[in-house]
Design an enzyme around this catalytic site. Structure first.
Site, PDB file in Angstrom:
ATOM      1  N   LYS A  58       9.415 -24.192 -16.728  1.00  0.00           N
ATOM      2  CA  LYS A  58       9.031 -23.687 -15.411  1.00  0.00           C
ATOM      3  C   LYS A  58       9.426 -24.734 -14.374  1.00  0.00           C
ATOM      4  CE  LYS A  58       5.162 -22.040 -12.625  1.00  0.00           C
ATOM      5  NZ  LYS A  58       5.459 -22.938 -11.499  1.00  0.00           N
TER       6      LYS A  58
ATOM      7  N   GLU B 124       5.668 -28.682 -15.055  1.00  0.00           N
ATOM      8  CA  GLU B 124       4.848 -27.594 -14.514  1.00  0.00           C
ATOM      9  C   GLU B 124       4.285 -26.680 -15.590  1.00  0.00           C
ATOM     10  OE1 GLU B 124       5.068 -25.378 -11.145  1.00  0.00           O
ATOM     11  OE2 GLU B 124       4.281 -27.275 -10.459  1.00  0.00           O
TER      12      GLU B 124
ATOM     13  N   PHE C 205      -9.869  10.912   5.991  1.00  0.00           N
ATOM     14  CA  PHE C 205      -9.653   9.490   5.745  1.00  0.00           C
ATOM     15  C   PHE C 205     -10.939   8.858   5.232  1.00  0.00           C
ATOM     16  CE2 PHE C 205      -5.690   9.479   8.153  1.00  0.00           C
ATOM     17  CZ  PHE C 205      -5.004   8.425   7.582  1.00  0.00           C
TER      18      PHE C 205
ATOM     19  N   HIS D  34      -3.094   4.158   2.506  1.00  0.00           N
ATOM     20  CA  HIS D  34      -2.658   3.440   3.703  1.00  0.00           C
ATOM     21  C   HIS D  34      -3.306   2.062   3.693  1.00  0.00           C
ATOM     22  CE1 HIS D  34      -1.071   7.067   5.963  1.00  0.00           C
ATOM     23  NE2 HIS D  34      -1.667   7.613   4.909  1.00  0.00           N
TER      24      HIS D  34
ATOM     25  N   ASP E  28       9.265   7.168  15.098  1.00  0.00           N
ATOM     26  CA  ASP E  28       8.765   8.543  15.023  1.00  0.00           C
ATOM     27  C   ASP E  28       9.584   9.416  15.973  1.00  0.00           C
ATOM     28  OD1 ASP E  28       7.310  10.808  14.691  1.00  0.00           O
ATOM     29  OD2 ASP E  28       5.489  10.093  15.671  1.00  0.00           O
TER      30      ASP E  28
ATOM     31  N   GLY F 175       8.406   9.616   3.745  1.00  0.00           N
ATOM     32  CA  GLY F 175       8.049  10.920   3.212  1.00  0.00           C
ATOM     33  C   GLY F 175       7.622  11.863   4.319  1.00  0.00           C
TER      34      GLY F 175
ATOM     35  N   LYS G  60       8.569  12.154   8.815  1.00  0.00           N
ATOM     36  CA  LYS G  60       9.746  12.387   9.654  1.00  0.00           C
ATOM     37  C   LYS G  60      10.548  11.126   9.917  1.00  0.00           C
ATOM     38  CE  LYS G  60       7.475  13.900  13.138  1.00  0.00           C
ATOM     39  NZ  LYS G  60       7.255  14.371  14.528  1.00  0.00           N
ATOM     40  N   GLY G  61       9.885   9.991   9.862  1.00  0.00           N
ATOM     41  CA  GLY G  61      10.516   8.788  10.366  1.00  0.00           C
ATOM     42  C   GLY G  61      10.844   7.739   9.332  1.00  0.00           C
TER      43      GLY G  61
ATOM     44  N   HIS H  96      10.104   3.403   8.620  1.00  0.00           N
ATOM     45  CA  HIS H  96       9.445   2.152   8.977  1.00  0.00           C
ATOM     46  C   HIS H  96      10.463   1.018   8.848  1.00  0.00           C
ATOM     47  CE1 HIS H  96       4.980   3.403   8.116  1.00  0.00           C
ATOM     48  NE2 HIS H  96       5.578   4.159   9.016  1.00  0.00           N
TER      49      HIS H  96
END
Length: 596
Positions: A19, A155, A368, A416, A436, A470, A472-473, A475
């Protein structure tokens, strides 16, 4: 081979590697050019220009090599501090130990066994090319190898399945064993000293199966000043009720405190009773939440496997139709999350989450949920977060496949998450811009906008990656070293969005009102504020035909036809993509928020 490896060359029958204490780095060469990338996807080609110059001399048309950039000390050890100094002052001191070969002359090698890949790597590098070295492995007798490495002050050991395909992470077929055992524990109380003011020892706990259990006590490693400091912190937390169940003789005269403080402890091992042997106090961990303190188990090599780990959660009503379009069922949704748990948890695990629950299906009532009154059981955990009025609320988080699947059993479709982890919810580890589009715009316009945002952020020094949602937009996400707090990140995101909208008002808007978005793309910067959430990678969406969010490369985005390209039936494909591209590491980065 370093002098240390030569001392253990007699071991021979299961693969173990040293390592290294350096920077994990991918070297890509082809066409007389080369690039260097960190494990989080940052382009460090300028920093490792000398290594790239040597890599492009290799006798290949193209290659992708995995290894570690290090600085070797005279005794054969590697030093992270020396590496950082070399990066600043003298990059010529940097060596590169290559331990895997992912691609050679246009052929993808990631599905081949480790032994074949390393044979090809050894043939490619031979005895070394300049500062590029082949990282040999020792086969078998791992315990003796481990003792030899530890005795030399190294290590530890990375152990790998000899027939494993490439995974790129220290999980599954890779197992890390550290020489110095150290980890965090929750301070649950102290025992008084009969010789001086202060305490004799701290009482320690660790989270296990939803509650704190007694992990022993530590009485060494303290200075007089640190004892005074700890006493000042513990005094206002004192309470009469014991925080853990412990043997009476071990906690005689104990003062109990609320479990709010976390300490890092070095130790040799655990006894059969589950308490620490020869612990020593190293310091407080103010960056760690008590709820996040669990044992870091080091699995033996023979238990390592590339097979997915079953959550063990029983899913009821598997035939219930959750998505009327296509008649997709709760069983199919749970099978999807079971399949992708290993690649989803590095993103969604150990951060506050909000769930979109649709117990009767996506076309019925959905809601939510971010708090839990106790109905989820032990696998779904809580972290206390201070609200605006000063009181604390328990937020949900998961860190295991069982936690993920328990949420699905309770009717969850979407996950989320906050832009911070539970270790410190005030320090932000990602910047998210949600592009968006207005109803009249097609996906090509969104893709073009995403590339523009990528370019502007790159000019400011931020490396990003895209994620289709999944919906319209798209990220555009910049992973951050968690140093900046919410007000700073929110301010940066707001001003960036406003500047972009002012520079191209016909294309972008930062206005919240939908009436002002006609024909334009809304740059949603509001994901970057305390308490706000964004859909997590690999989360399913409560939309027709069950699309899922997925991170991808910029080149993949260029050719994509829809933001809902993948669905819950594509779990195996998504896992294969994530493994081959090592996508989970994109969520971590060594970059800070720039000034705007």
């Amino acid at each position: 081979m370093s002098p240390i490896l030569e001392t253990v060359s007699e071991f021979a029958t299961e693969p173990h590697e040293l390592k290294y204490d350096g920077y994990r780095t991918l070297l890509a060469v082809g066409g007389g050019e080369g690039r260097a990338y960190t494990r989080s996807g940052l382009d460090w080609s300028e920093r490792f220009a000398a290594l790239i110059a040597e890599a492009i001399t290799l006798d290949v048309s193209s290659a992708l090599i995995d290894g570690e950039a290090v600085v070797l000390l005279p005794d054969g050890r590697t030093s992270f501090q020396a590496l950082q100094a070399a990066l600043k002052h003298d990059p010529r001191k940097i060596d590169y130990f290559a331990f895997d070969l992912l691609e050679l002359d246009g052929e993808d090698l990631t599905e081949r066994p480790l032994t074949e890949r390393k044979e090809m790597l050894a043939a490619l590098l031979g005895k070394g090319v300049g500062h590029l070295r082949y990282s040999d492995h020792i086969v078998g007798r791992g315990e003796q190898l481990f003792e030899s490495f530890c005795g030399a002050g190294l290590e530890g050991v990375i152990s790998k399945r000899i027939d494993a395909r490439y995974s790129g992470s220290r999980s599954g077929s890779w197992v890390k064993t550290k020489c110095i055992r150290r980890q965090e524990f929750v301070i649950v109380g102290w025992t008084p000293s009969d010789k001086q003011r202060g305490f004799r020892s701290l009482l320690l706990g660790v989270n296990e199966e939803g509650e704190l259990r007694f992990a022993g006590k530590v009485g060494t490693g303290f200075t007089g000043d640190e004892i005074e400091h700890l006493m000042a912190l513990m005094a206002p937390l004192e309470q009469e009720k014991a925080t853990v169940e412990a043997p009476r003789v071990a906690v005689r005269g104990a003062h109990w405190i609320k479990p709010k403080l976390v300490a890092e402890i070095a130790y040799i091992e655990f006894t059969d009773e589950g308490v620490l042997r020869h612990p020593s106090y190293l310091g407080l961990r103010e960056d760690k939440k008590p709820e996040a303190v669990v044992l870091e188990i080091e699995a033996p090599v023979e238990l390592a496997t590339t097979a997915p780990v079953s959550s063990g959660v029983k899913i009821s009503n598997r035939g219930r139709v959750i998505f009327p379009e296509g008649k997709l069922t709760k069983g199919q949704l749970s099978d999807y999350y079971e399949a992708v748990a290993e690649v989803m948890l590095p993103w969604a695990g150990s951060r506050p989450i909000s769930l979109v629950r649709c117990p009767q299906g996506r076309d019925k009532k959905c809601f939510f949920q971010k708090h839990d009154a106790g109905s989820f059981g032990e696998e779904v955990k809580h972290v206390g977060i201070r609200e605006k009025d000063g009181h604390e609320e328990p937020y949900l988080f998961v860190d295991t496949p069982a936690g993920l699947l328990t949420c699905v059993q309770m009717g969850t479709i979407e996950f989320h998450g906050w832009g911070a982890r539970i270790e410190d919810v005030e320090k932000v580890d990602r910047l998210v811009f949600d592009l968006d589009p207005d109803e009249g715009l097609d996906f090509k316009a969104v893709v073009s906008a995403a590339f523009h945002v990528q370019d502007v952020l790159a000019q400011m020094g931020l490396v990003t990656f895209p994620m289709v949602t999944g919906g319209k937009g798209v990220h555009v996400i910049a992973p951050l070293t968690p140093t900046a707090e919410w007000p700073q990140v929110k301010d940066f995101a707001h001003r960036f969005a406003m500047a972009l909208a002012q520079a191209e008002p016909a294309r972008f808007t930062a206005a919240l009102a939908k009436a002002r978005r006609a024909g334009r793309i809304f740059i949603d910067y509001l994901r970057n504020q305390r308490g706000a959430t964004a859909v997590m990678p690999y989360s399913a969406r409560s939309r027709p035909f069950a699309p899922v969010a997925a991170p991808l490369t910029w080149e993949e985005l260029r050719d994509l036809d829809s933001p809902a390209h993948w669905h819950i039936g594509d779990g195996a494909e998504l896992v294969k993509r994530a493994r081959s591209k090592d996508l989970a590491h994109w969520g971590r980065a060594d970059q800070i928020l720039p000034d705007l």
